[in-house]
Scaffold this motif. Structure first.
Motif, short mmCIF file in Angstrom:
data_model
loop_
_atom_site.label_atom_id
_atom_site.label_comp_id
_atom_site.label_asym_id
_atom_site.label_seq_id
_atom_site.Cartn_x
_atom_site.Cartn_y
_atom_site.Cartn_z
N SER A 18 0.83 -1.21 0.00
CA SER A 18 0.00 0.00 0.00
C SER A 18 0.86 1.26 0.00
N ARG A 19 1.95 1.24 0.76
CA ARG A 19 2.83 2.41 0.80
C ARG A 19 3.50 2.63 -0.56
N GLN A 218 -3.30 11.57 2.24
CA GLN A 218 -4.10 10.95 3.29
C GLN A 218 -3.75 9.46 3.44
N THR A 219 -3.69 8.77 2.31
CA THR A 219 -3.45 7.33 2.36
C THR A 219 -2.08 7.01 2.92
N ASP A 222 -2.10 7.28 6.68
CA ASP A 222 -2.78 6.15 7.31
C ASP A 222 -1.93 4.88 7.28
N LEU A 223 -1.30 4.62 6.14
CA LEU A 223 -0.51 3.40 6.01
C LEU A 223 0.78 3.47 6.82
N LEU A 226 -0.21 2.36 10.13
CA LEU A 226 -0.45 0.92 10.10
C LEU A 226 0.87 0.15 10.08
N SER A 250 -7.55 -1.77 11.26
CA SER A 250 -6.95 -0.57 10.66
C SER A 250 -6.82 -0.72 9.16
N LEU A 251 -6.44 -1.92 8.71
CA LEU A 251 -6.31 -2.16 7.28
C LEU A 251 -7.67 -2.07 6.60
N ARG A 253 -10.21 -0.28 7.64
CA ARG A 253 -10.60 1.14 7.60
C ARG A 253 -9.89 1.88 6.49
N CYS A 254 -8.62 1.52 6.29
CA CYS A 254 -7.85 2.16 5.22
C CYS A 254 -8.46 1.83 3.86
N GLU A 257 -11.55 3.79 3.40
CA GLU A 257 -11.24 5.18 3.07
C GLU A 257 -10.90 5.32 1.59
#
Length: 417
Positions: A18-19, A218-219, A222-223, A226, A250-251, A253-254, A257
């Motif tokens: 994700s990052r 934003q992402t 969040d990551l 996480l 948390s994952l 919710r991400c 989002e």
């Protein structure tokens, strides 16, 4: 026999994927960015993301690892795809030990030559779905027969679920960009090359703002949080199942989002709070992300004149200043970055100074940064100067933008008095 991956390791890899996705603004770079991380637990010789076009009849493959005929086509009919049953939603996944002998890939008219040309034996395909719609498929292939298992199907589906929201947004952005280009070409013929280029820049910047702010800023934040959770768990000798629940939530919710981002665009700081606030926000973020001890400052003496510029001009000016700040923070080894905004009778001047090691034009050219700034300046009729100060250290970037003809400068005169 392949080593079994622990749940905590998988979560760490998912967060890493994700990052790596954050900030990737096209399909090819996105799949290439995550391929190595995917390979940590899902080995492959070839991986591709097959994206269904808006019309639902054609698809395009973006690949890495091997160069095949699939990736060289801009558009191919889905009815000729070896994985058409998956793209049509007729099967939840496709798993095979040897694709060359699997009849599901070979039918009359099937575009299956790359399977034989590249000796793709083990193949694993899972759908990418957004809001119930199959937008594409994630495919992993290996020269080794019998490599993949049902556990790999589960892991691949989790990756596809991470990729799907990004690729859905990229597909929408790509469509908007193509429409903007067509519209800009028509207007260019009517209004001249310069006006057409400005319109094209404005359309592309709208999509860049949406993707850059939503998917990156934003992402990524969040990551990052996480990832820290996962790294903290990875340090423990034994991980209880209940300790993974907060990370899983948390994952989720991400991902929720990301799906929200698909439906609701978020205005940029530039649009909401003005030019100076956007520059200040970017300086703070750039300094924090660099991890260096850098002092920054912003002086705005324009009395709001910079926000009176046309939106296209204001966006291009911000991008030039943004690039200058990034170069200073990332490459100059500076301890101080300052931005000054001034309004003159006929121009708006933005100046970015640093106390770093001085200008390296070859480095700036190779990275595309200086070329990008010069191109943006030409498109808005601005003058750009990039120079090293007399002391031999530090760089100054100065961009002067013409003010619109007929604009009242009363506020400036009153301020001067």
């Amino acid at each position: 026999m392949r080593r079994r991956i622990r749940p905590a390791e998988l979560l760490k890899h998912y967060a890493g994927i994700s990052r790596l996705l954050a900030g990737q603004l096209d399909f090819a770079s996105a799949i290439k960015a995550v391929a190595a991380e995917i390979g940590q637990f899902l080995p492959h010789d070839h991986i591709d993301a097959c994206i269904v076009m808006i019309d639902g009849k054609y698809h395009t493959a973006y690949e890495t690892g091997l160069d095949t005929a699939w990736g060289r086509l801009d558009a191919a009919p889905i009815e000729q795809s070896p994985i058409r049953s998956l793209l049509w939603g007729e099967t939840p996944y496709i798993l095979t030990d040897d694709a060359s002998k699997d009849e599901r890939f070979h039918f009359e008219g099937a575009f299956d030559n790359p399977i034989f040309e590249q000796i793709l034996c083990s193949r694993l395909h899972v759908p990418m779905t957004v809001q119930g719609e199959i937008i594409g498929a994630l495919s992993c292939s290996s020269h080794q027969p019998g490599l993949y298992t049902l556990e790999d199907v589960t892991n691949a589906q989790a990756i596809a679920d991470l990729l799907a929201p990004y690729f859905f947004s990229l597909r929408a952005a790509q469509l908007a960009q193509r429409s903007a280009i067509v519209e800009a070409e028509v207007r260019a013929r009517e209004e001249g090359l310069r006006q057409g280029a400005l319109n094209l820049t404005e359309a592309l910047e709208r999509e860049r703002q949406r993707i850059g702010m939503d998917l990156h800023d934003q992402t990524l934040a969040d990551l990052t949080r996480l990832t820290r959770q996962v790294e903290h768990l990875a340090e423990k000798p034994v991980i209880e199942g209940q300790s993974l629940e907060p990370v899983s939530r948390s994952l989720q919710r991400c991902m929720q989002e990301l799906r929200r981002i698909i439906e609701h665009a978020t205005p940029s700081v530039l649009q909401l709070f003005g030019f100076a606030s956007a520059v200040e926000t970017h300086i703070e973020r750039a300094v924090i992300d660099s991890g260096s001890k850098i002092t920054s400052s912003l002086v705005d003496e324009t009395q709001g004149a910079v926000d009176a510029l046309e939106p296209t001009v204001r966006i291009a000016l911000f991008r030039i200043v943004q690039e200058a700040i990034n170069n200073a923070v990332l490459h100059s080894h500076c301890t101080l970055v300052s931005v000054k905004l001034r309004a003159h009778e006929d121009t708006i001047v933005a100046r970015v100074d640093d106390d770093g090691r001085g200008l390296d034009r070859s480095g700036l050219r190779s990275s595309g940064g200086l070329d990008n700034m010069e191109t943006r300046a030409r498109l808005i009729g601005a003058e750009l100067e990039v120079c090293t100060r007399r002391e031999g250290t530090g760089t100054s970037v100065i961009v002067s933008v013409p003010r619109p003809a007929g604009e009242t400068n009363t506020g400036i005169r009153e301020a001067a008095q």
